[in-house]
Design a protein around this motif. Sequence first.
Motif, PDB file in Angstrom:
ATOM      1  N   SER A  30       0.625   1.106 -10.087  1.00  0.00           N
ATOM      2  CA  SER A  30      -0.446   1.693 -10.918  1.00  0.00           C
ATOM      3  C   SER A  30      -0.827   0.516 -12.089  1.00  0.00           C
ATOM      4  CB  SER A  30       0.151   2.839 -11.842  1.00  0.00           C
ATOM      5  OG  SER A  30      -0.923   3.285 -12.712  1.00  0.00           O
ATOM      6  N   HIS A  31      -1.956  -0.014 -12.175  1.00  0.00           N
ATOM      7  CA  HIS A  31      -2.316  -0.794 -13.020  1.00  0.00           C
ATOM      8  C   HIS A  31      -3.373   0.000 -14.300  1.00  0.00           C
ATOM      9  CE1 HIS A  31      -1.405  -4.046 -10.067  1.00  0.00           C
ATOM     10  NE2 HIS A  31      -1.811  -3.124  -9.365  1.00  0.00           N
ATOM     11  N   LEU A  32      -2.653  -0.307 -15.357  1.00  0.00           N
ATOM     12  CA  LEU A  32      -3.671   0.564 -16.343  1.00  0.00           C
ATOM     13  C   LEU A  32      -4.652  -0.292 -17.072  1.00  0.00           C
ATOM     14  CD1 LEU A  32      -0.598   2.149 -17.998  1.00  0.00           C
ATOM     15  CD2 LEU A  32      -2.019   3.143 -16.427  1.00  0.00           C
ATOM     16  N   LEU A  33      -5.842   0.109 -16.782  1.00  0.00           N
ATOM     17  CA  LEU A  33      -6.946  -0.834 -17.323  1.00  0.00           C
ATOM     18  C   LEU A  33      -7.835   0.048 -18.227  1.00  0.00           C
ATOM     19  CD1 LEU A  33      -8.361  -1.650 -13.790  1.00  0.00           C
ATOM     20  CD2 LEU A  33      -6.934  -3.011 -15.040  1.00  0.00           C
ATOM     21  N   GLY A  34      -8.826  -0.661 -19.088  1.00  0.00           N
ATOM     22  CA  GLY A  34      -9.365   0.048 -20.019  1.00  0.00           C
ATOM     23  C   GLY A  34     -10.323   1.358 -19.570  1.00  0.00           C
ATOM     24  N   SER A  35     -10.657   1.125 -18.116  1.00  0.00           N
ATOM     25  CA  SER A  35     -11.491   2.324 -17.611  1.00  0.00           C
ATOM     26  C   SER A  35     -10.721   3.106 -16.859  1.00  0.00           C
ATOM     27  CB  SER A  35     -12.524   1.342 -16.540  1.00  0.00           C
ATOM     28  OG  SER A  35     -11.613   0.646 -15.502  1.00  0.00           O
ATOM     29  N   GLY A  36      -9.512   3.297 -17.085  1.00  0.00           N
ATOM     30  CA  GLY A  36      -8.235   3.996 -16.314  1.00  0.00           C
ATOM     31  C   GLY A  36      -7.452   3.309 -15.423  1.00  0.00           C
ATOM     32  N   ALA A  37      -6.655   4.057 -14.796  1.00  0.00           N
ATOM     33  CA  ALA A  37      -6.014   3.500 -13.834  1.00  0.00           C
ATOM     34  C   ALA A  37      -6.165   3.322 -12.687  1.00  0.00           C
ATOM     35  CB  ALA A  37      -4.743   4.575 -13.607  1.00  0.00           C
ATOM     36  N   HIS A  38      -5.938   2.049 -11.820  1.00  0.00           N
ATOM     37  CA  HIS A  38      -6.192   1.629 -10.494  1.00  0.00           C
ATOM     38  C   HIS A  38      -4.886   1.702  -9.806  1.00  0.00           C
ATOM     39  CE1 HIS A  38      -7.774  -0.557  -7.314  1.00  0.00           C
ATOM     40  NE2 HIS A  38      -6.637  -1.646  -7.676  1.00  0.00           N
ATOM     41  N   TYR A  39      -5.119   2.363  -8.688  1.00  0.00           N
ATOM     42  CA  TYR A  39      -3.785   2.419  -7.682  1.00  0.00           C
ATOM     43  C   TYR A  39      -3.787   1.451  -6.542  1.00  0.00           C
ATOM     44  CZ  TYR A  39      -3.433   6.704 -10.685  1.00  0.00           C
ATOM     45  OH  TYR A  39      -3.388   7.449 -11.685  1.00  0.00           O
ATOM     46  N   GLU A  40      -2.720   0.732  -6.235  1.00  0.00           N
ATOM     47  CA  GLU A  40      -2.639  -0.178  -5.282  1.00  0.00           C
ATOM     48  C   GLU A  40      -1.522   0.167  -4.244  1.00  0.00           C
ATOM     49  OE1 GLU A  40      -1.179  -4.750  -4.805  1.00  0.00           O
ATOM     50  OE2 GLU A  40      -2.048  -4.420  -6.738  1.00  0.00           O
ATOM     51  N   VAL A  41      -1.580   0.282  -3.237  1.00  0.00           N
ATOM     52  CA  VAL A  41      -0.814   0.683  -2.228  1.00  0.00           C
ATOM     53  C   VAL A  41       0.126  -0.447  -1.957  1.00  0.00           C
ATOM     54  CG1 VAL A  41      -0.227   1.270   0.329  1.00  0.00           C
ATOM     55  CG2 VAL A  41      -2.259   2.288  -0.940  1.00  0.00           C
ATOM     56  N   VAL A  42       1.582  -0.287  -2.144  1.00  0.00           N
ATOM     57  CA  VAL A  42       2.684  -1.329  -1.963  1.00  0.00           C
ATOM     58  C   VAL A  42       2.975  -0.942  -0.601  1.00  0.00           C
ATOM     59  CG1 VAL A  42       4.849  -1.936  -2.679  1.00  0.00           C
ATOM     60  CG2 VAL A  42       3.078  -1.186  -4.346  1.00  0.00           C
ATOM     61  N   ALA A  43       3.373   0.212  -0.223  1.00  0.00           N
ATOM     62  CA  ALA A  43       3.610   0.624   1.384  1.00  0.00           C
ATOM     63  C   ALA A  43       3.324   2.173   1.697  1.00  0.00           C
ATOM     64  CB  ALA A  43       5.247   0.273   1.446  1.00  0.00           C
ATOM     65  N   HIS A  44       2.963   2.321   2.918  1.00  0.00           N
ATOM     66  CA  HIS A  44       2.731   3.888   3.406  1.00  0.00           C
ATOM     67  C   HIS A  44       3.715   3.958   4.301  1.00  0.00           C
ATOM     68  CE1 HIS A  44       0.522   7.353   4.162  1.00  0.00           C
ATOM     69  NE2 HIS A  44       0.666   7.083   5.459  1.00  0.00           N
ATOM     70  N   TYR A  45       4.364   5.286   4.269  1.00  0.00           N
ATOM     71  CA  TYR A  45       5.058   5.611   5.310  1.00  0.00           C
ATOM     72  C   TYR A  45       4.794   7.176   5.862  1.00  0.00           C
ATOM     73  CZ  TYR A  45       7.635   2.972   1.849  1.00  0.00           C
ATOM     74  OH  TYR A  45       7.998   1.945   1.075  1.00  0.00           O
ATOM     75  N   PRO A  46       4.819   7.009   7.322  1.00  0.00           N
ATOM     76  CA  PRO A  46       4.064   8.128   8.059  1.00  0.00           C
ATOM     77  C   PRO A  46       5.390   9.138   8.066  1.00  0.00           C
ATOM     78  CG  PRO A  46       4.808   6.261   9.496  1.00  0.00           C
ATOM     79  CD  PRO A  46       4.811   5.705   8.170  1.00  0.00           C
TER      80      PRO A  46
END
Length: 178
Positions: free
Chosen positions: A159-175
């Motif tokens: 989670s990156h907290l920005l002035g416009s709100g949080a932006h989420y980046e996928v680190v890893a996905h698990y089926p």
Amino acid sequence: MSHRLFIGIRPPASVRDALIDTMEALEGARWQDDEQLHLTLRFIGQVERPTTNDLASALARIVWPSFELTLEGVSYFERKAMPSAIWARIPLTPELGGLRAKIERVCDLEGLGRETRRFTPHITIARLTRDTGPIAPWVARHSGLRTTWQAEGFTLFESHLLGSGAHYEVVAHYPLRG
């Protein structure tokens, strides 16, 4: 450099569309963007890169079958006797609870400790402020919200907290499988 992490389930586009369709007629609400709609399974917080890598590897060892999730109505959280967020309710099923327990165990074994807050499965729809209008009419209008989907996996997000709100980046996905 530290990373702010959480583990969640991202609903499919059809469920996100149903949630986005509720996002109106509530003055002063800060509606979540499509990319922000998720069910948090475990908030991790700030960790360093080696811990992130170890956690990502450990989560990959979780074996759990795909299961059904349901959105069932809406509600809100309060902070200091004021509504602070509105959300869509997800009933806690044995399958969801079991997956969360496995994730908790991994986090504990990786030295991140156990979550002490009660788990309330939900997807946040909006953040509220003192300037938000009355929420009761909105909650009543959307109380019948209901949709079901198959949870096919879970994700480790940064989670990156920005002035416009949080932006989420996928680190890893698990089926989910097995």
